[in-house]
Enzyme design. Sequence first.
Site, PDB file in Angstrom:
ATOM      1  N   THR A  36       0.823  -1.217   0.000  1.00  0.00           N
ATOM      2  CA  THR A  36       0.000   0.000   0.000  1.00  0.00           C
ATOM      3  C   THR A  36       0.844   1.249   0.000  1.00  0.00           C
ATOM      4  OG1 THR A  36      -1.769  -1.139   1.135  1.00  0.00           O
ATOM      5  CG2 THR A  36      -1.753   1.244   1.346  1.00  0.00           C
ATOM      6  N   TYR A  49      -8.153   0.894  -3.832  1.00  0.00           N
ATOM      7  CA  TYR A  49      -6.864   1.302  -4.403  1.00  0.00           C
ATOM      8  C   TYR A  49      -6.119   0.058  -4.875  1.00  0.00           C
ATOM      9  CZ  TYR A  49      -4.804  -0.450  -0.072  1.00  0.00           C
ATOM     10  OH  TYR A  49      -4.441  -1.267   0.963  1.00  0.00           O
ATOM     11  N   SER A  82       1.352  -7.532  -0.576  1.00  0.00           N
ATOM     12  CA  SER A  82       2.091  -8.574   0.171  1.00  0.00           C
ATOM     13  C   SER A  82       1.256  -9.823   0.426  1.00  0.00           C
ATOM     14  CB  SER A  82       2.628  -8.011   1.486  1.00  0.00           C
ATOM     15  OG  SER A  82       1.598  -7.867   2.437  1.00  0.00           O
ATOM     16  N   THR A 114       1.633  -4.459   4.310  1.00  0.00           N
ATOM     17  CA  THR A 114       1.536  -4.735   5.750  1.00  0.00           C
ATOM     18  C   THR A 114       0.895  -6.094   6.025  1.00  0.00           C
ATOM     19  OG1 THR A 114      -0.611  -3.635   5.852  1.00  0.00           O
ATOM     20  CG2 THR A 114       1.359  -2.299   6.326  1.00  0.00           C
ATOM     21  N   ASP A 115       0.144  -6.657   5.065  1.00  0.00           N
ATOM     22  CA  ASP A 115      -0.582  -7.903   5.338  1.00  0.00           C
ATOM     23  C   ASP A 115       0.348  -9.029   5.789  1.00  0.00           C
ATOM     24  OD1 ASP A 115      -3.235  -7.742   2.789  1.00  0.00           O
ATOM     25  OD2 ASP A 115      -2.852  -6.625   4.647  1.00  0.00           O
ATOM     26  N   LYS A 187       0.375  -7.658  12.935  1.00  0.00           N
ATOM     27  CA  LYS A 187      -0.657  -6.743  12.428  1.00  0.00           C
ATOM     28  C   LYS A 187      -1.950  -7.117  13.122  1.00  0.00           C
ATOM     29  CE  LYS A 187      -2.849  -4.900   8.247  1.00  0.00           C
ATOM     30  NZ  LYS A 187      -2.883  -4.890   6.759  1.00  0.00           N
ATOM     31  N   GLU A 309      -2.867 -29.731  27.886  1.00  0.00           N
ATOM     32  CA  GLU A 309      -3.889 -30.797  27.719  1.00  0.00           C
ATOM     33  C   GLU A 309      -3.432 -31.831  26.706  1.00  0.00           C
ATOM     34  OE1 GLU A 309      -7.366 -27.679  27.539  1.00  0.00           O
ATOM     35  OE2 GLU A 309      -8.186 -29.708  27.710  1.00  0.00           O
TER      36      GLU A 309
HETATM   37  N1  DGL Z   1      -2.395  -5.319  -0.319  1.00  0.00           N
HETATM   38  C1  DGL Z   1      -2.047  -5.242   1.085  1.00  0.00           C
HETATM   39  C2  DGL Z   1      -0.536  -5.523   1.233  1.00  0.00           C
HETATM   40  O1  DGL Z   1       0.209  -5.223   0.292  1.00  0.00           O
HETATM   41  C3  DGL Z   1      -2.385  -3.903   1.600  1.00  0.00           C
HETATM   42  C4  DGL Z   1      -1.979  -3.689   2.996  1.00  0.00           C
HETATM   43  C5  DGL Z   1      -0.884  -2.659   3.132  1.00  0.00           C
HETATM   44  O2  DGL Z   1       0.175  -2.718   2.446  1.00  0.00           O
HETATM   45  O3  DGL Z   1      -1.046  -1.816   4.023  1.00  0.00           O
HETATM   46  O4  DGL Z   1      -0.135  -6.033   2.281  1.00  0.00           O
END
Ligand code: DGL
Length: 352
Positions: A36, A49, A82, A114-115, A187, A309
Amino acid sequence: MKLTIGYIFMSILIFASSGFAAEKKMKIHILATGGTIAGAQMKAGEYGYKSGTFKVEDLIAAVPNMGDLATLSGEQVANIGSQDMSDEVWLKLAKRVNEVLKSDADGVVITHGTDTMEETAFFLNLVVKSDKPVVLVGSMRPATAISADGPGNLYNAVAVAASPGAKKRGVLVVMNDEIHQARAVEKMNTTNVETFHSPERGPEGYINTGKIAWFETSSKKHTSGSEFAGASPKSLPRVDIIYAHSNMSPDLIESAVKSGAKGIVVAGVGDGNMNQASLTILERLQKKNGLLVIRSTRLPTGLVLRNNEVDDDKAGFVASGEFNPAKSRVLAQLALTKTSDPKKVQEMFEKY
Ligand code: DGL
């Protein structure tokens, strides 16, 4: 004559050692992978986007005064969301990071979605062979958004990478004025700029407009202290994650193994639990096929320790400790490049 040369030599020495000599500017190499931070809306103000639209040069140009922090260079390793990160891109990225850190570069910044940032960061935390800073950074809003968070995050990431205090802390994630260790960061919110947290350990430090406050680092092994440092296998063994829930069917476990999984991470209910049918299948596959089985948890916090357990000793399972299912999978993949012995792998889960 000799006296004059001596005086000149001495004055150069005094000048240089007195610190008046201009401080050497750090050299920071930026490796871009997409995400992103490089994303663009189709139309300004729209929620939708596309990740990975802009190139590394655009990202650098969009941050005023960042060139005052360090001498910057950029390189496009990939340009993907990602969620599409792959073992192939990981191995290419790791190879480039290790090559760059062998050069006169003082640190690396990686722009990333970020994913799956926490997974890439942890993978690099285990395979980077250097004590120099490696910092991952992204954004929760696309580069074209109102109040885009990417430029500020990238500025801070370069400031951290150029900071002497970042050395020997392992791979770091810089987002939203916080610095996190790769092994601890997760995250935790789908859209919020304040999405990254280290729920078990807290941040490695804070940063605001390039000013850093460092906290104590952990004693866990990483980077040049890792037995995987510098590893560049042609591919990584397949490890799948099975999400546990009430009335779960063991079919998914069997089909994952039939599809080539050499390891299974269970995102268990509670303290890494699952129903008896799943336990039975996993124990059989561990004994018969040497399947590596890691018990983790679907819960956001808490440790999964041995023999609660589930009798891990009897079943031949590994307990994930601090690691969530995604991080457990990363370590299990690298562990399997050396061994599937549950005792040896458990030691790795405690060491890193
Ligand atoms: N498409 C997601 C990624 O590239 C968007 C999340 C981001 O980058 O904030 O991980």
